[in-house]
Write an enzyme that holds these catalytic residues in place. Structure first.
Site, PDB file in Angstrom:
ATOM      1  N   THR A 181       8.798  45.496  10.731  1.00 44.56           N
ATOM      2  CA  THR A 181       9.122  45.965  12.331  1.00 44.56           C
ATOM      3  C   THR A 181      10.923  47.182  11.829  1.00 44.56           C
ATOM      4  OG1 THR A 181       8.485  43.667  12.847  1.00 44.56           O
ATOM      5  CG2 THR A 181      10.775  45.621  13.962  1.00 44.56           C
ATOM      6  N   ARG A 209      -2.276  37.407  19.192  1.00 46.60           N
ATOM      7  CA  ARG A 209      -0.339  37.316  18.619  1.00 46.60           C
ATOM      8  C   ARG A 209       0.494  38.035  19.247  1.00 46.60           C
ATOM      9  NH1 ARG A 209       3.990  38.683  14.965  1.00 46.60           N
ATOM     10  NH2 ARG A 209       5.196  36.790  14.162  1.00 46.60           N
ATOM     11  N   GLY A 211       4.180  38.708  18.576  1.00 49.17           N
ATOM     12  CA  GLY A 211       5.782  38.149  18.219  1.00 49.17           C
ATOM     13  C   GLY A 211       7.054  38.745  18.933  1.00 49.17           C
TER      14      GLY A 211
HETATM   15  N1  ASP Z   1       9.045  40.298  13.303  1.00 47.68           N
HETATM   16  C1  ASP Z   1       8.185  41.203  13.146  1.00 47.68           C
HETATM   17  C2  ASP Z   1       6.873  39.744  14.030  1.00 47.68           C
HETATM   18  O1  ASP Z   1       6.538  38.688  13.890  1.00 47.68           O
HETATM   19  C3  ASP Z   1       7.428  41.120  12.020  1.00 47.68           C
HETATM   20  C4  ASP Z   1       8.390  41.796  11.246  1.00 47.68           C
HETATM   21  O2  ASP Z   1       9.917  41.732  11.905  1.00 47.68           O
HETATM   22  O3  ASP Z   1       8.539  41.528  10.282  1.00 47.68           O
HETATM   23  O4  ASP Z   1       5.297  40.356  14.674  1.00 47.68           O
END
Ligand code: ASP
Length: 320
Positions: A181, A209, A211
């Protein structure tokens, strides 16, 4: 009334068995405002775009939006925007949010076919009475606002999905390829603070899903009186502690950005037995422009920009 140092030591000593003195790597103090900080190596080109805007007198809000659009458009960044890893059904579904210095927020989740979800999130914030739009409704809104419907899968993301399908195992690997991200926080020359966060989420997630990244307070939180924080890593763990809100509230109570990020990671450490395969990382900035990054496992990096230039920094971590 407890002092700031007592507060820090009390919260960390109780929970981790250590006091902070000597355990915290120095955080970065910017040479005056403006300042921008963002997650991972792909934060460097994003920050360069943001700081250009900030040094030309632009707002923190414009800087964070323009900054994170850089990795959103880059097909080689396979965890943000165009060319991302898809979900297990072969669909790229995107999550993003944005907050301005007035405490306004906008967010989109489970958005498909739009290259720049952060800009749709900004439109939600500015042009609707709502904070969050999701799925088909978010897409409909984006198209009404003039965003182009695009195929976001590239040859590279299709090949990655086909390779994954062979075993069809959902086993996220921490820090893999070092580009997750993108979350960015900025304070402009007027001292105003904004933040943005955009992602395709966990690669090969279940269809549907969502996040932490589009959840205000989990993936991102800004309070113009205090500072801002943003998260990356396994979103389920960030959501359970409302991590970014937590970091900002800890700063409100007197912790430095580094101390606050560390304590937010410790909340997750204390409530989970097996964190071998879990990574979470936080970045934070306070009103004076002091920034920090801290993660659970080592391997997290963050970019820092001020008028002296842009640096890529290795974040300190709980597990080495
Ligand atoms: N935080 C993001 C999610 O869980 C992914 C990430 O930052 O790696 O969708």
């Amino acid at each position: 009334m407890i002092t700031r140092r007592q507060f820090v030591n009390r919260s960390l000593a109780v929970t981790t068995g250590v006091t902070l003195t000597g355990t915290i790597q120095a955080s970065l103090k910017s040479k005056n405002l403006p300042v921008a900080v963002s997650t991972w190596d792909h934060g460097v080109p994003a920050n360069k775009e943001a700081i250009k805007i900030l040094l030309n007198g632009g707002t923190a809000l414009d800087a964070v939006e323009s900054g994170v659009r850089v990795p959103e458009a880059d097909p080689d960044v396979m965890t943000v925007g165009y060319g991302s890893f898809p979900d297990r059904d072969g669909h790229i579904t995107l999550d993003a949010c944005i907050m301005d210095e007035k405490g306004n927020a906008g967010s989109v989740s489970f958005l498909q076919h739009i290259k720049h979800p952060v800009s749709v999130a900004r439109k939600v914030m500015e042009d609707t009475p709502h904070v969050m739009l999701s799925g088909a409704g978010a897409l409909k809104f984006a198209l009404e606002k003039g965003f182009k419907k695009e195929e976001l899968m590239t040859e590279k993301s299709t090949a990655a999905w086909k390779k994954w399908l062979v075993k069809s195992e959902y086993k996220p690997v921490i820090n893999i390829e070092n580009h997750d991200t993108i979350s960015m926080l900025a304070v402009d020359k007027h001292g105003n603070l904004s933040g943005a966060c955009t992602t395709s989420g966990m690669a090969f997630k279940m269809h549907g899903r969502v996040g932490d990244s589009p959840i205000i307070g989990a993936g991102l939180y800004c309070d113009n009186e205090v500072g801002g924080a943003a998260a990356t890593g396994h979103g389920e763990y960030v959501m359970r502690t409302l991590g970014s809100f937590l970091v900002v509230e800890l700063m409100r109570n007197g912790l430095s950005p580094m101390e606050a990020c560390k304590e937010a990671v410790m909340r997750t450490v204390r409530t989970n037995k097996d964190l071998n395969r879990v990574q979470i990382g936080y970045i934070a900035v306070n009103k004076t422009g002091e920034t920090a990054g801290f993660s659970l496992h080592e391997g997290f990096s963050f970019a820092h920009s001020d008028k002296e230039g842009t640096t890529l920094n290795k974040a300190d971590s709980y597990l080495k």
